[in-house]
Design a protein around this motif. Structure first.
Motif, PDB file in Angstrom:
ATOM      1  N   LEU A  69       1.939   0.667   2.414  1.00  0.00           N
ATOM      2  CA  LEU A  69       3.274   1.227   2.652  1.00  0.00           C
ATOM      3  C   LEU A  69       4.111   1.160   1.380  1.00  0.00           C
ATOM      4  O   LEU A  69       4.811   2.123   1.030  1.00  0.00           O
ATOM      5  N   GLN A  70       4.049   0.028   0.671  1.00  0.00           N
ATOM      6  CA  GLN A  70       4.799  -0.109  -0.579  1.00  0.00           C
ATOM      7  C   GLN A  70       4.352   0.932  -1.596  1.00  0.00           C
ATOM      8  O   GLN A  70       5.170   1.501  -2.321  1.00  0.00           O
TER       9      GLN A  70
ATOM     10  N   LYS B  29      -2.409  -6.851   8.198  1.00  0.00           N
ATOM     11  CA  LYS B  29      -0.977  -6.643   7.995  1.00  0.00           C
ATOM     12  C   LYS B  29      -0.636  -6.617   6.513  1.00  0.00           C
ATOM     13  O   LYS B  29       0.214  -5.833   6.065  1.00  0.00           O
ATOM     14  N   LEU B  30      -1.314  -7.457   5.745  1.00  0.00           N
ATOM     15  CA  LEU B  30      -1.080  -7.510   4.299  1.00  0.00           C
ATOM     16  C   LEU B  30      -1.473  -6.193   3.630  1.00  0.00           C
ATOM     17  O   LEU B  30      -0.714  -5.640   2.820  1.00  0.00           O
TER      18      LEU B  30
ATOM     19  N   ARG C 196       8.219  -7.736  -2.358  1.00  0.00           N
ATOM     20  CA  ARG C 196       9.024  -7.161  -3.442  1.00  0.00           C
ATOM     21  C   ARG C 196       9.822  -8.248  -4.155  1.00  0.00           C
ATOM     22  O   ARG C 196       9.939  -8.233  -5.388  1.00  0.00           O
TER      23      ARG C 196
ATOM     24  N   ASN D  41      -1.748  -3.267   5.074  1.00  0.00           N
ATOM     25  CA  ASN D  41      -0.836  -2.209   5.535  1.00  0.00           C
ATOM     26  C   ASN D  41       0.486  -2.253   4.772  1.00  0.00           C
ATOM     27  O   ASN D  41       1.054  -1.207   4.426  1.00  0.00           O
ATOM     28  N   THR D  42       0.968  -3.460   4.480  1.00  0.00           N
ATOM     29  CA  THR D  42       2.235  -3.596   3.759  1.00  0.00           C
ATOM     30  C   THR D  42       2.120  -3.070   2.339  1.00  0.00           C
ATOM     31  O   THR D  42       3.005  -2.348   1.859  1.00  0.00           O
TER      32      THR D  42
ATOM     33  N   LEU E  42       7.856  -8.562   5.683  1.00  0.00           N
ATOM     34  CA  LEU E  42       6.813  -8.893   4.709  1.00  0.00           C
ATOM     35  C   LEU E  42       6.959  -8.045   3.454  1.00  0.00           C
ATOM     36  O   LEU E  42       6.744  -8.528   2.338  1.00  0.00           O
ATOM     37  N   LEU E  43       7.337  -6.789   3.639  1.00  0.00           N
ATOM     38  CA  LEU E  43       7.533  -5.899   2.495  1.00  0.00           C
ATOM     39  C   LEU E  43       8.643  -6.417   1.587  1.00  0.00           C
ATOM     40  O   LEU E  43       8.497  -6.435   0.356  1.00  0.00           O
ATOM     41  N   SER E  44       9.760  -6.844   2.168  1.00  0.00           N
ATOM     42  CA  SER E  44      10.874  -7.362   1.353  1.00  0.00           C
ATOM     43  C   SER E  44      10.487  -8.659   0.646  1.00  0.00           C
ATOM     44  O   SER E  44      10.886  -8.899  -0.495  1.00  0.00           O
TER      45      SER E  44
END
Length: 495
Positions: free
Chosen positions: A110-111, A103-104, A7, A106-107, A2-4
């Motif tokens: 984290l970013q 989850k969104l 981005r 948290n992502t 999800l992070l990738s």
């Protein structure tokens, strides 16, 4: 994964923006400024090592630097307001997608923790540590120290996100960072032994020695701030999703006193509502007011800006900053509804007059604030008056020229950092000239006249342009009308 994806979407959004090609000069300028400040911080880091060795021969330089971290963290916090957006606006486009909100959030958190800005102060601290830390603790000590510094910056990042998110909701939440940093200052300066900086010195030495307790203390603080951020972001998201229209009648000011001024009064009413209700403009004005107050307090009550060049810069900065934040994008907000404005004869002319009159009235705010350093004897009353009139005449005449060349719409409900406003080369030059050209003119005048005489000349220039404002605003209007089809096409393409 999800992070990738996020981005990748952010990069595509930047490339697909209509102003992508027009933004290249601004991006090159930003890259140049980042490189300049990086080199400047490297120079400062090397210089601080030799300065600390001479000034504090009984202590190691890294001890003094670690004490200074208590001051570096608030500076980093303030700079983030100008360089780093909040995550709340980034989350909103994904709320309708089939992704769990937990989850969104948290992502995005984290970013934010992995943001490259958290490494920016390494340009200062790595050269310093190479000279002071590595000779005692070797390469391992250097790495351990940098990991600890990075964790401190990540902690500061999450603390900033809390304050930024709350400030986006209500301005009163500015009391939170003020109270926290006021408490830290009280703990630092009221006792004689400076306990806050001593604590940071011990924490920094723990990083260098690889003490697990030092890392665990910072990690615990990061975990707590992430937990608060997560709960707060979820709260505001659910609040927005569940928001319903309030059926209770609210009192809405119509500014009836402006009716007597005809069409100009109507546009003054429009400008007031734009400033007081629009999210982007309100955020701009808040930021400008905070920076203005900060500079004025430092000028009045400290010796940091006692030099004549700095007092001149701060004086013109305080007068110009609020107007630069709005007039540099003149007509960009109106690009959302420009077709309606163009349907009436000379409506743009009256709109430009209304903008000029309102910004002249706004100058009374910095003038009142500048009375504090005037009463403290840091600047003269003549200087405050002359720069105010010079701003109202010369700088406003220069900034309003952007009405002819701006042709990109800024969304009315976009976040300040996410409005994709872009910046042409001409806009960047005009904005820079608004800050520095008055100083250049003042320096040129003082080469031939006394300082008070130079201030009187600046005052005369400002008064002359104020008295002839109808002439040069009419000239701006005529030039705008010659380019109206090109500008309207740009405004439509960028909506």
């Amino acid at each position: 994964m999800l992070l990738s994806i996020i981005r990748k979407n952010q990069k595509l959004a930047a490339k697909r923006n209509p102003a992508f090609d027009r933004n290249r000069f601004a991006k090159l300028l930003i890259y140049f400024m980042v490189a300049f400040w990086a080199a400047y911080l490297v120079f400062i880091g090397v210089g601080l090592f030799f300065a600390f060795e001479d000034i504090f021969p009984s202590m190691e330089p890294y001890h003094i630097m670690n004490r200074g971290l208590i001051y570096l963290l608030p500076v980093d916090f303030l700079i983030r307001f100008m360089a780093q957006p909040s995550i709340s606006q980034e989350v909103k486009p994904y709320l309708l997608m089939p992704v769990k909100k937990n989850k969104l959030i948290n992502t995005f958190l984290l970013q934010s923790g992995l943001n490259s800005y958290n490494f920016f102060w390494f340009f200062l601290l790595v050269p310093f540590a190479l000279l002071s830390v590595i000779r005692f603790y070797g390469f391992v000590g250097l790495v351990c120290y940098m990991v600890g510094i990075w964790l401190l910056m990540v902690m500061n990042n999450y603390w900033y996100l809390i304050c930024k998110t709350l400030l986006n909701e209500k301005l009163v939440y500015i009391l939170l960072p003020l109270c926290v940093y006021g408490l830290v200052a009280a703990v630092e300066f009221i006792p004689d032994d400076l306990p806050a900086s001593t604590l940071m010195m011990n924490l920094g030495e723990g990083f260098i020695e690889g003490n697990p307790l030092s890392y665990l203390a910072v990690l615990a603080a990061i975990a707590l701030l992430i937990f608060i951020n997560r709960r707060m972001q979820l709260h505001f998201i659910y609040q927005e999703i569940a928001k319903v229209e309030d059926t209770k009648m609210k009192h809405v000011s119509e500014y009836k006193f402006l009716d007597r001024y005809g069409d100009v009064g109507e546009y003054l009413r429009l400008e007031l509502k734009l400033c007081l209700r629009n999210k982007t403009v309100k955020t701009q004005l808040r930021m400008g007011l905070i920076i203005m107050l900060m500079f004025s307090v430092l000028t009045a009550f400290t010796d940091v800006y006692d030099g004549s060049s700095m007092t001149n810069f701060i004086c013109i900065y305080n007068y110009a900053i609020l107007s630069i934040m709005t007039l540099a994008q003149v007509m960009s907000f109106e690009g959302n509804y420009l077709d309606g404005l163009m349907s009436r004869k000379e409506s743009i002319y009256n709109l430009l007059r209304a903008k000029y009159y309102l910004n002249c009235l706004i100058l009374l705010i910095p003038f009142a604030i500048m009375m504090v350093p005037v009463f403290k004897g840091k600047i003269s009353f003549l200087m405050a008056v002359s720069y105010m009139l010079f701003t109202a005449g010369f700088i406003f005449a220069m900034l309003l020229q952007m009405a002819v060349y701006n042709k990109k719409t800024i969304p009315l409900n976009a976040n300040l950092m996410k409005s994709n406003r872009g910046g042409s080369m001409f806009q960047t030059v005009i904005t820079s000239a608004a800050f520095f050209l008055p100083l250049i003119i003042n320096s040129a005048l003082t080469a031939f006249f006394e300082q008070d005489t130079a201030y009187c000349i600046l005052m005369a220039i400002g008064l002359a342009l104020m008295c002839t404002h109808n002439l040069w605003i009419k000239n701006i209007y005529n030039r705008f009308m010659k380019r109206r089809y090109e500008n309207m096409e740009g405004f439509r393409d960028s909506r």
